[in-house]
Design a protein around this motif. Structure first.
Motif, PDB file in Angstrom:
ATOM      1  N   GLY A 140     -30.489  33.188 -33.113  1.00 20.44           N
ATOM      2  CA  GLY A 140     -31.386  34.104 -32.433  1.00 20.44           C
ATOM      3  C   GLY A 140     -31.405  33.908 -30.931  1.00 20.44           C
ATOM      4  N   TRP A 141     -31.396  32.646 -30.505  1.00 27.98           N
ATOM      5  CA  TRP A 141     -31.456  32.360 -29.061  1.00 27.98           C
ATOM      6  C   TRP A 141     -30.124  32.652 -28.387  1.00 27.98           C
ATOM      7  CZ3 TRP A 141     -29.050  29.031 -25.625  1.00 27.98           C
ATOM      8  CH2 TRP A 141     -29.665  28.917 -24.373  1.00 27.98           C
ATOM      9  N   ALA A 142     -29.012  32.257 -29.020  1.00 28.75           N
ATOM     10  CA  ALA A 142     -27.697  32.415 -28.406  1.00 28.75           C
ATOM     11  C   ALA A 142     -27.278  33.873 -28.304  1.00 28.75           C
ATOM     12  CB  ALA A 142     -26.652  31.637 -29.202  1.00 28.75           C
ATOM     13  N   SER A 143     -27.857  34.758 -29.140  1.00 28.06           N
ATOM     14  CA  SER A 143     -27.497  36.172 -29.070  1.00 28.06           C
ATOM     15  C   SER A 143     -27.974  36.819 -27.779  1.00 28.06           C
ATOM     16  CB  SER A 143     -28.095  36.925 -30.269  1.00 28.06           C
ATOM     17  OG  SER A 143     -27.565  36.457 -31.479  1.00 28.06           O
ATOM     18  N   ASN A 144     -28.997  36.225 -27.135  1.00 28.61           N
ATOM     19  CA  ASN A 144     -29.539  36.755 -25.884  1.00 28.61           C
ATOM     20  C   ASN A 144     -30.002  38.204 -26.053  1.00 28.61           C
ATOM     21  OD1 ASN A 144     -30.385  36.483 -23.256  1.00 28.61           O
ATOM     22  ND2 ASN A 144     -28.414  37.065 -22.358  1.00 28.61           N
ATOM     23  N   SER A 145     -30.661  38.457 -27.179  1.00 28.68           N
ATOM     24  CA  SER A 145     -31.202  39.775 -27.502  1.00 28.68           C
ATOM     25  C   SER A 145     -32.596  39.582 -28.069  1.00 28.68           C
ATOM     26  CB  SER A 145     -30.302  40.479 -28.515  1.00 28.68           C
ATOM     27  OG  SER A 145     -30.823  41.722 -28.896  1.00 28.68           O
ATOM     28  N   LYS A 146     -33.514  40.457 -27.707  1.00 32.70           N
ATOM     29  CA  LYS A 146     -34.920  40.181 -28.039  1.00 32.70           C
ATOM     30  C   LYS A 146     -35.210  40.262 -29.543  1.00 32.70           C
ATOM     31  CE  LYS A 146     -36.553  44.885 -27.006  1.00 32.70           C
ATOM     32  NZ  LYS A 146     -37.512  45.669 -26.212  1.00 32.70           N
ATOM     33  N   TYR A 147     -34.607  41.210 -30.255  1.00 33.09           N
ATOM     34  CA  TYR A 147     -34.933  41.340 -31.669  1.00 33.09           C
ATOM     35  C   TYR A 147     -34.412  40.164 -32.499  1.00 33.09           C
ATOM     36  CZ  TYR A 147     -36.665  45.983 -30.624  1.00 33.09           C
ATOM     37  OH  TYR A 147     -37.378  47.038 -30.118  1.00 33.09           O
ATOM     38  N   PRO A 148     -33.172  39.718 -32.322  1.00 29.86           N
ATOM     39  CA  PRO A 148     -32.753  38.487 -33.009  1.00 29.86           C
ATOM     40  C   PRO A 148     -33.606  37.280 -32.640  1.00 29.86           C
ATOM     41  CG  PRO A 148     -30.836  39.675 -32.224  1.00 29.86           C
ATOM     42  CD  PRO A 148     -32.031  40.377 -31.664  1.00 29.86           C
ATOM     43  N   PHE A 149     -34.050  37.215 -31.378  1.00 28.60           N
ATOM     44  CA  PHE A 149     -34.888  36.078 -30.968  1.00 28.60           C
ATOM     45  C   PHE A 149     -36.243  36.123 -31.663  1.00 28.60           C
ATOM     46  CE2 PHE A 149     -37.827  33.964 -27.970  1.00 28.60           C
ATOM     47  CZ  PHE A 149     -37.262  32.709 -28.003  1.00 28.60           C
ATOM     48  N   PHE A 150     -36.856  37.318 -31.743  1.00 24.75           N
ATOM     49  CA  PHE A 150     -38.123  37.454 -32.473  1.00 24.75           C
ATOM     50  C   PHE A 150     -37.950  37.031 -33.925  1.00 24.75           C
ATOM     51  CE2 PHE A 150     -39.609  41.131 -29.532  1.00 24.75           C
ATOM     52  CZ  PHE A 150     -39.991  40.196 -28.578  1.00 24.75           C
ATOM     53  N   SER A 151     -36.849  37.463 -34.524  1.00 19.58           N
ATOM     54  CA  SER A 151     -36.585  37.123 -35.921  1.00 19.58           C
ATOM     55  C   SER A 151     -36.408  35.622 -36.103  1.00 19.58           C
ATOM     56  CB  SER A 151     -35.338  37.857 -36.404  1.00 19.58           C
ATOM     57  OG  SER A 151     -34.992  37.458 -37.709  1.00 19.58           O
ATOM     58  N   ALA A 152     -35.701  34.973 -35.154  1.00 25.97           N
ATOM     59  CA  ALA A 152     -35.497  33.528 -35.249  1.00 25.97           C
ATOM     60  C   ALA A 152     -36.823  32.783 -35.159  1.00 25.97           C
ATOM     61  CB  ALA A 152     -34.551  33.070 -34.143  1.00 25.97           C
ATOM     62  N   MET A 153     -37.719  33.253 -34.291  1.00 27.50           N
ATOM     63  CA  MET A 153     -39.032  32.618 -34.189  1.00 27.50           C
ATOM     64  C   MET A 153     -39.828  32.798 -35.487  1.00 27.50           C
ATOM     65  SD  MET A 153     -39.245  31.076 -31.307  1.00 27.50           S
ATOM     66  CE  MET A 153     -37.544  30.643 -31.698  1.00 27.50           C
ATOM     67  N   ARG A 154     -39.766  33.996 -36.041  1.00 24.17           N
ATOM     68  CA  ARG A 154     -40.428  34.241 -37.327  1.00 24.17           C
ATOM     69  C   ARG A 154     -39.871  33.323 -38.411  1.00 24.17           C
ATOM     70  NH1 ARG A 154     -41.054  40.626 -38.796  1.00 24.17           N
ATOM     71  NH2 ARG A 154     -42.647  41.186 -37.278  1.00 24.17           N
ATOM     72  N   ALA A 155     -38.551  33.252 -38.472  1.00 24.05           N
ATOM     73  CA  ALA A 155     -37.899  32.472 -39.526  1.00 24.05           C
ATOM     74  C   ALA A 155     -38.258  30.996 -39.407  1.00 24.05           C
ATOM     75  CB  ALA A 155     -36.391  32.658 -39.461  1.00 24.05           C
ATOM     76  N   SER A 156     -38.236  30.464 -38.183  1.00 24.39           N
ATOM     77  CA  SER A 156     -38.548  29.041 -38.004  1.00 24.39           C
ATOM     78  C   SER A 156     -39.991  28.751 -38.394  1.00 24.39           C
ATOM     79  CB  SER A 156     -38.279  28.621 -36.563  1.00 24.39           C
ATOM     80  OG  SER A 156     -39.047  29.395 -35.656  1.00 24.39           O
ATOM     81  N   ALA A 157     -40.921  29.612 -37.975  1.00 26.10           N
ATOM     82  CA  ALA A 157     -42.330  29.405 -38.352  1.00 26.10           C
ATOM     83  C   ALA A 157     -42.520  29.502 -39.857  1.00 26.10           C
ATOM     84  CB  ALA A 157     -43.208  30.438 -37.642  1.00 26.10           C
ATOM     85  N   GLN A 158     -41.829  30.464 -40.477  1.00 26.53           N
ATOM     86  CA  GLN A 158     -41.936  30.655 -41.924  1.00 26.53           C
ATOM     87  C   GLN A 158     -41.379  29.459 -42.685  1.00 26.53           C
ATOM     88  OE1 GLN A 158     -40.607  34.496 -43.263  1.00 26.53           O
ATOM     89  NE2 GLN A 158     -39.833  33.704 -45.193  1.00 26.53           N
ATOM     90  N   MET A 159     -40.201  28.992 -42.302  1.00 27.57           N
ATOM     91  CA  MET A 159     -39.569  27.881 -43.012  1.00 27.57           C
ATOM     92  C   MET A 159     -40.371  26.600 -42.868  1.00 27.57           C
ATOM     93  SD  MET A 159     -35.607  28.759 -42.050  1.00 27.57           S
ATOM     94  CE  MET A 159     -34.795  27.534 -43.065  1.00 27.57           C
ATOM     95  N   ILE A 160     -40.853  26.333 -41.647  1.00 28.06           N
ATOM     96  CA  ILE A 160     -41.641  25.118 -41.422  1.00 28.06           C
ATOM     97  C   ILE A 160     -42.944  25.173 -42.210  1.00 28.06           C
ATOM     98  CG2 ILE A 160     -42.941  23.835 -39.677  1.00 28.06           C
ATOM     99  CD1 ILE A 160     -40.714  24.670 -37.682  1.00 28.06           C
ATOM    100  N   SER A 161     -43.594  26.351 -42.224  1.00 29.20           N
ATOM    101  CA  SER A 161     -44.875  26.491 -42.923  1.00 29.20           C
ATOM    102  C   SER A 161     -44.743  26.174 -44.403  1.00 29.20           C
ATOM    103  CB  SER A 161     -45.415  27.916 -42.745  1.00 29.20           C
ATOM    104  OG  SER A 161     -45.622  28.211 -41.390  1.00 29.20           O
ATOM    105  N   TYR A 162     -43.726  26.724 -45.036  1.00 33.81           N
ATOM    106  CA  TYR A 162     -43.606  26.539 -46.477  1.00 33.81           C
ATOM    107  C   TYR A 162     -42.943  25.220 -46.845  1.00 33.81           C
ATOM    108  CZ  TYR A 162     -45.536  31.086 -47.407  1.00 33.81           C
ATOM    109  OH  TYR A 162     -46.402  32.145 -47.513  1.00 33.81           O
ATOM    110  N   GLU A 163     -42.204  24.603 -45.916  1.00 35.36           N
ATOM    111  CA  GLU A 163     -41.665  23.267 -46.190  1.00 35.36           C
ATOM    112  C   GLU A 163     -42.792  22.242 -46.295  1.00 35.36           C
ATOM    113  OE1 GLU A 163     -38.771  22.407 -43.232  1.00 35.36           O
ATOM    114  OE2 GLU A 163     -37.226  23.656 -44.149  1.00 35.36           O
TER     115      GLU A 163
END
Length: 347
Positions: A140-163
């Motif tokens: 998400g960060w390396a793509s340098n695009s806002k929508y992939p970055f938003f998705s990466a932030m969502r995914a990281s928060a989601q994965m950490i929360s349920y782990e």
């Protein structure tokens, strides 16, 4: 396997190395074939629930559709955005795919049939599965695009929360099995449920944990109804938006390898793994790996069934379920289980 190579006159060090590589290939190659076939099965299940036919053109009954799709992405051009961080952009899908395979090293397919029978196998799986978030964030960060970055932030928060919830849920399993070793956890389930069922899931104290683990597995792998990382109406296609060709295929393979892993963990930790469902002598004549595969396929059907029928959560609902429902309940259940075991097993 090492002893076999030594008996053929091979040097012990070389024998160990060759046996390890052979064991890795024995797991990795069938796993890749399984991933291709469960993608086909996934699409067939969705089609059946939606009263459609699904893949039916390429090969008999459409069985070669996944291989045709793989050939298509292999022949596509790999496009890297000009403003992307080239190195991180390319390494992110490799991380996701590699981490998805590493966890299978400690999965027991039968009694003693495991690549690495380590005493802390469950801790190893938790550690390896938590590394998957790095591939998502980097992409998400390396793509340098806002929508992939938003998705990466969502995914990281989601994965950490349920782990966090998954970690507490598994403490209950460890307390009952009295071991972190995956083989020992399976053996501890023999005759555990009602004295005849080979499963922790039939224990009234562990059944709620089994249900929470199944739901957390869906969230951990970003499957519906928790696929907020690929919410098309909001994020185009999530953290994979800028990827094409084999880099996209590696994300796809890693995702389905993780789904298979979570189905396997549900079977191994709560429903007897390679043991037959009932502790009855004639059932043990069936090889353990057959029982394990049958349970994996059942849980994969449940995953597909949920994806085809349950509407997507809102993000606030996703977070509330993880932090305000699963986390307190799993903590409470640890106290209940430890208190029960102190009174019955260690009194």
């Amino acid at each position: 396997m090492t002893e076999t190579f030594i008996s053929w006159g091979m040097d012990p060090n070389w024998a160990w190395g060759v046996a390890t590589i052979a064991g890795i290939l024995l797991i990795a190659l069938p796993l890749m074939l399984s991933v291709a076939m469960i993608i086909y099965a996934d699409r067939k299940i969705w089609a059946a629930i939606a009263l459609r036919r699904g893949p039916n053109v390429v090969g008999p009954f459409g069985l070669l559709q996944s291989f045709a799709d793989g050939l298509k992405v292999f022949l596509q051009e790999t496009i890297i955005p000009t403003s992307a961080n080239r190195g991180l952009f390319l390494i992110a899908p490799i991380i996701t795919f590699t981490v998805a395979l590493m966890a299978w090293a400690v999965i027991p397919f039968n009694s003693g049939a495991v690549l690495a029978d380590i005493n802390v196998g469950l801790l190893y799986i938790l550690a390896i599965s938590s590394l998957g978030v790095y591939g998502v964030i980097l992409s998400g960060w390396a793509s340098n695009s806002k929508y992939p970055f938003f998705s990466a932030m969502r995914a990281s928060a989601q994965m950490i929360s349920y782990e966090v919830s998954i970690g507490f849920i598994l403490i209950g399993v460890v307390l009952f099995a009295d071991s972190f070793n995956m083989n020992e956890i399976v053996k501890a389930q023999q005759g555990h449920g009602l004295g005849i069922v080979n499963a922790f899931g039939f224990n009234l104290l562990l059944f709620p944990l089994a249900v929470m683990f199944l739901i957390s597995s869906l969230a951990e792998t970003a499957r519906a109804p928790f696929d907020l990382t690929e919410a098309e109406s909001e994020l185009v296609a999530g953290y994979q938006t800028e990827y094409s060709s084999m880099s996209f295929a590696l994300f796809w393979l890693g995702e389905y390898a993780n789904v298979l892993l979570m189905c396997t963990l549900n079977a191994v930790l709560f429903w007897g793994g390679w043991l037959p469902p009932i502790d009855w002598a004639p059932l043990y004549a069936v090889p353990g790996i057959i029982w394990l595969f049958a349970k994996i396929l059942f849980f994969f059907f449940v995953f597909s069934w949920v994806k085809a029928t349950v509407p997507r959560y809102r993000y606030d609902q996703l977070m509330r379920l993880g932090w305000k429902i699963f986390l307190p309940i799993s903590l409470l259940w640890i106290f209940l289980i430890s208190g029960y075991l102190m009174l019955t097993r260690y009194s």
